[in-house]
Motif scaffolding. Structure first.
Motif, PDB file in Angstrom:
ATOM      1  N   PHE A 111      46.259  37.247  54.087  1.00 30.57           N
ATOM      2  CA  PHE A 111      46.846  37.462  52.771  1.00 30.57           C
ATOM      3  C   PHE A 111      46.648  36.223  51.902  1.00 30.57           C
ATOM      4  O   PHE A 111      46.268  36.317  50.741  1.00 30.57           O
ATOM      5  N   TRP A 112      46.881  35.074  52.494  1.00 28.07           N
ATOM      6  CA  TRP A 112      46.783  33.818  51.758  1.00 28.07           C
ATOM      7  C   TRP A 112      45.358  33.577  51.266  1.00 28.07           C
ATOM      8  O   TRP A 112      45.130  33.137  50.147  1.00 28.07           O
ATOM      9  N   MET A 113      44.392  33.897  52.109  1.00 31.06           N
ATOM     10  CA  MET A 113      42.983  33.737  51.743  1.00 31.06           C
ATOM     11  C   MET A 113      42.636  34.637  50.555  1.00 31.06           C
ATOM     12  O   MET A 113      42.008  34.190  49.590  1.00 31.06           O
ATOM     13  N   VAL A 114      43.078  35.907  50.620  1.00 33.41           N
ATOM     14  CA  VAL A 114      42.779  36.840  49.532  1.00 33.41           C
ATOM     15  C   VAL A 114      43.454  36.369  48.243  1.00 33.41           C
ATOM     16  O   VAL A 114      42.851  36.360  47.169  1.00 33.41           O
ATOM     17  N   LEU A 115      44.709  35.930  48.355  1.00 37.02           N
ATOM     18  CA  LEU A 115      45.449  35.472  47.172  1.00 37.02           C
ATOM     19  C   LEU A 115      44.751  34.265  46.534  1.00 37.02           C
ATOM     20  O   LEU A 115      44.537  34.217  45.326  1.00 37.02           O
ATOM     21  N   THR A 116      44.363  33.317  47.382  1.00 36.43           N
ATOM     22  CA  THR A 116      43.734  32.102  46.858  1.00 36.43           C
ATOM     23  C   THR A 116      42.389  32.407  46.204  1.00 36.43           C
ATOM     24  O   THR A 116      41.974  31.700  45.290  1.00 36.43           O
ATOM     25  N   SER A 117      41.730  33.473  46.653  1.00 33.26           N
ATOM     26  CA  SER A 117      40.416  33.771  46.098  1.00 33.26           C
ATOM     27  C   SER A 117      40.509  34.161  44.624  1.00 33.26           C
ATOM     28  O   SER A 117      39.512  34.148  43.912  1.00 33.26           O
ATOM     29  N   PHE A 118      41.718  34.501  44.154  1.00 36.88           N
ATOM     30  CA  PHE A 118      41.886  34.852  42.739  1.00 36.88           C
ATOM     31  C   PHE A 118      42.401  33.676  41.908  1.00 36.88           C
ATOM     32  O   PHE A 118      42.739  33.834  40.749  1.00 36.88           O
ATOM     33  N   LYS A 119      42.494  32.487  42.529  1.00 38.33           N
ATOM     34  CA  LYS A 119      42.904  31.299  41.784  1.00 38.33           C
ATOM     35  C   LYS A 119      41.662  30.477  41.433  1.00 38.33           C
ATOM     36  O   LYS A 119      40.670  30.511  42.158  1.00 38.33           O
ATOM     37  N   THR A 120      41.739  29.695  40.370  1.00 41.17           N
ATOM     38  CA  THR A 120      40.639  28.768  40.112  1.00 41.17           C
ATOM     39  C   THR A 120      40.746  27.622  41.122  1.00 41.17           C
ATOM     40  O   THR A 120      41.806  27.388  41.691  1.00 41.17           O
ATOM     41  N   ASP A 121      39.629  26.914  41.314  1.00 38.66           N
ATOM     42  CA  ASP A 121      39.655  25.808  42.268  1.00 38.66           C
ATOM     43  C   ASP A 121      40.737  24.798  41.937  1.00 38.66           C
ATOM     44  O   ASP A 121      41.360  24.213  42.818  1.00 38.66           O
ATOM     45  N   ALA A 122      40.982  24.578  40.646  1.00 39.51           N
ATOM     46  CA  ALA A 122      41.988  23.604  40.232  1.00 39.51           C
ATOM     47  C   ALA A 122      43.401  24.104  40.554  1.00 39.51           C
ATOM     48  O   ALA A 122      44.228  23.359  41.071  1.00 39.51           O
ATOM     49  N   ASP A 123      43.660  25.383  40.247  1.00 33.24           N
ATOM     50  CA  ASP A 123      44.997  25.928  40.497  1.00 33.24           C
ATOM     51  C   ASP A 123      45.316  26.014  41.988  1.00 33.24           C
ATOM     52  O   ASP A 123      46.474  25.899  42.400  1.00 33.24           O
TER      53      ASP A 123
END
Lengths: 277, 312
Positions: A31-43
């Motif tokens: 879940f965490w991986m999928v969620l992070t994939s929608f964040k920018t590298d900075a966020d």
């Protein structure tokens, strides 16, 4: 009787809560991986955007534009599907022979096959590259498919064998009486009867082929490179590129995880390795 | 009789393929392990191609045995495999027993639980070491920083503050360090393979004799003794199978080792071979032969254990 009462109380409240907690805990990294994939590298590395952030598709667009994701994905599909098919074509007849016409050597042959799986890949990698380059097969689909098939064949034969062994011999013998030949026996009687086991074996082999990273990374450069190679190329920069890393990872494991979900029941039925009597 | 011969012949393609797959590379590895063979050498260019004239006898083996990493690599190989086996079997049995009875949402919990098994090992390692375990940017770092912030707040409290001041600041753990990198590998592989154990144990539990259990309950057997004397013996065979399949896979663990710390503190035999193979193919091949010997020792134990029950 106190114990019975206690355990039933556990069954109504404790068990579901605990089971859900364990399930969510195990799923959390994905879940965490999928969620992070929608964040920018900075966020992705800022604690204040842990759960609440402005979702972006930037990482995925970047991946398909700059990394040629679809070529890797296509190669993964080609090699995993062909290797699975090839494994079954060689494995089903072999397991059939061992289960229904065993000889004294059958057990030893089976054990020997499993022991080839224990041969450390690293020990034979260099000779393999040497040979592959020698015959001009390096970085081709044929090589990847052959290797994937060979490393999964022992497990596949074992799984099929344990499944076939549970089928009463009389049914196969009855086919013989009716004048059906060996191929007919396999095609008309065995395959329909053992469909569950064959499908489950195919699934497991497909998963292993898709996820294989040792050989596929080292026997390919561009033409036959699979998704594991894409991961290999993107994991190097440590730290600052969590968004990009997550998107590539999600795109690489997404198809197989979703396939696993859909075929979960099928997999569970056949995945016994003869453990269930 | 010809109708018995043909069926038996059907296993020959599989046997031949595996025989070639085993013998050719193994033969070459054996050959390379007895000659001087390096990829780059300005001083001795004749060593860069395999040839019998570069015969070195047992020199490569001696070189490997004397290298400081060799014993460490064997230790790490065994430590990592045994820890993973121990953890996955214990967790697998507990979770399988937990979710075996029906409860609301059982199907969904099962799907959530088995998902890690489908994840590519390289992705697993990248995900854990960066996004979860990283001491600054990962969830571990963020969580430790958060706890320290709360503790700071508590220390400011009028009366209890003195009490909280006695507590130390928490330090995040770096899982790339020599002492911890093997733990990180064990953690991530356990996460991935516990679902596999759960799957197999769950299938086996479904075939458990329910009448026997009911009789035990009527006789006043406690939940523990039911588990100890009925469930656990029933799981003996599946445990043997889970141990065997996992041992096969984890003895050749590589991606996780490389991604976590490039072998720092968790170097196992396959990784050591990889390191040698960067230049010294002779030494890499000799290490490979040692790895084959180790795998065979493990295999003999395991195959004895499972082999007995396999043909029943």
């Amino acid at each position: 009787m106190a114990i019975v009462a206690q355990s039933s109380k556990f069954s109504t409240y404790g068990r579901p809560v605990l089971a859900w907690a364990v399930g969510l805990l195990f799923f959390f990294p994905i879940f965490w991986m999928v969620l992070t994939s929608f964040k920018t590298d900075a966020d992705a590395v800022k604690p204040e955007f842990l759960f609440f952030f402005t979702p972006t598709l930037e990482n995925y667009l970047n991946m398909t534009e700059n990394y040629d994701y679809w070529r890797f994905a296509r190669n993964s599909v080609i090699s995993a599907v062909s290797a699975t098919a090839f494994t079954l074509v060689v494995g089903v007849p072999a397991a059939y022979a061992m289960a229904f016409n065993p000889s004294r050597a059958t057990k030893d042959v089976l054990m020997w096959m499993l022991s080839t799986k224990m041969l450390p890949a690293a020990a034979v990698l260099y000779p393999m590259i040497f040979l592959a380059k020698g015959v001009g097969l390096y970085d081709t689909h044929i090589l990847v498919i052959t290797v994937l098939c060979l490393i999964n064949l022992p497990i596949a034969i074992w799984m099929l064998f344990t499944y076939f062994k549970e089928i009463p011999k009389d049914i196969i013998e009855a086919g013989k009486m009716d004048g059906v030949n060996t191929w007919g026996e396999i095609k008309e009687i065995l395959v329909p009867l053992a469909w569950g086991g064959i499908a489950s074996t195919a699934l497991l082999v497909f998963i292993f082929c898709w996820n294989e990273a040792y050989w596929t990374v080292r026997l390919t450069t561009i033409d036959a490179a699979t998704l594991s190679k894409l991961i290999e190329g993107n994991r190097a920069p440590e730290g600052l590129f969590f968004g990009r890393l997550s998107a590539v990872s999600t795109a690489a494991v997404g198809p197989i995880v979703v396939l696993g979900w859909f075929c979960q029941k099928q997999l569970v039925q056949g995945l016994t390795f003869g453990a269930v009597k | 009789m010809s109708d018995r011969k043909l069926p038996r012949l059907l296993q020959t393609p599989a046997v031949l393929l595996l025989l070639v797959w085993m013998l050719i590379p193994l033969g070459m590895t054996l050959y390379f392990s007895f000659i001087r063979y390096v990829l780059n050498s300005l001083r001795r260019p004749e060593w860069t191609s395999p040839s019998l004239s570069n015969w070195r006898g047992f020199g490569n083996y001696e070189f490997v045995l004397k290298s400081k990493d060799f014993l460490l690599a064997i230790q790490n190989s065994l430590f990592i495999v045994c820890s993973i086996l121990f953890l996955t079997v214990i967790l697998g049995v507990l979770i399988a027993v937990l979710i075996n009875k029906t409860f609301p949402g059982q199907g969904i919990v099962r799907v959530l639980l088995i998902s890690p098994f489908f994840v590519m090992p390289a992705v697993n390692a990248v995900l854990w070491i960066n996004m979860i375990l990283d001491p600054v940017l990962g969830l571990q770092g963020i969580a430790v920083a958060g706890i320290n912030e709360i503790m700071d707040g508590l220390r400011q409290m009028p009366v209890l503050g003195g009490f909280f001041s006695l507590w130390p600041e928490f330090e995040p753990v770096s899982f790339r360090a020599t002492q911890t990198s093997a733990i990180a590998v064990i953690m991530m592989v356990t996460w991935q393979w516990t679902p596999f154990a759960v799957l197999i144990f769950m299938t086996s539990l479904q075939s458990e004799d329910q009448q026997q259990k009911e009789a035990a309950v009527l006789d006043g057997a406690s939940t523990w003794s039911q588990f100890r004397f009925l469930t656990l013996p029933h799981l003996g065979r599946p445990i043997a199978i889970v141990v065997m399949i996992q041992a096969i896979f984890h003895l050749s663990l590589y991606a996780e080792i490389e991604i976590v710390s490039r072998g720092n503190g968790n170097k196992n035999l396959p990784y050591l071979i990889g390191e040698f193979a960067n230049n010294n193919i002779g030494a890499a091949s000799a290490t490979g032969i040692f790895a084959v010997i180790l795998a065979n020792i493990v295999a003999i134990f395991l195959l004895r254990m499972v082999g007995k029950t396999l043909m029943e």
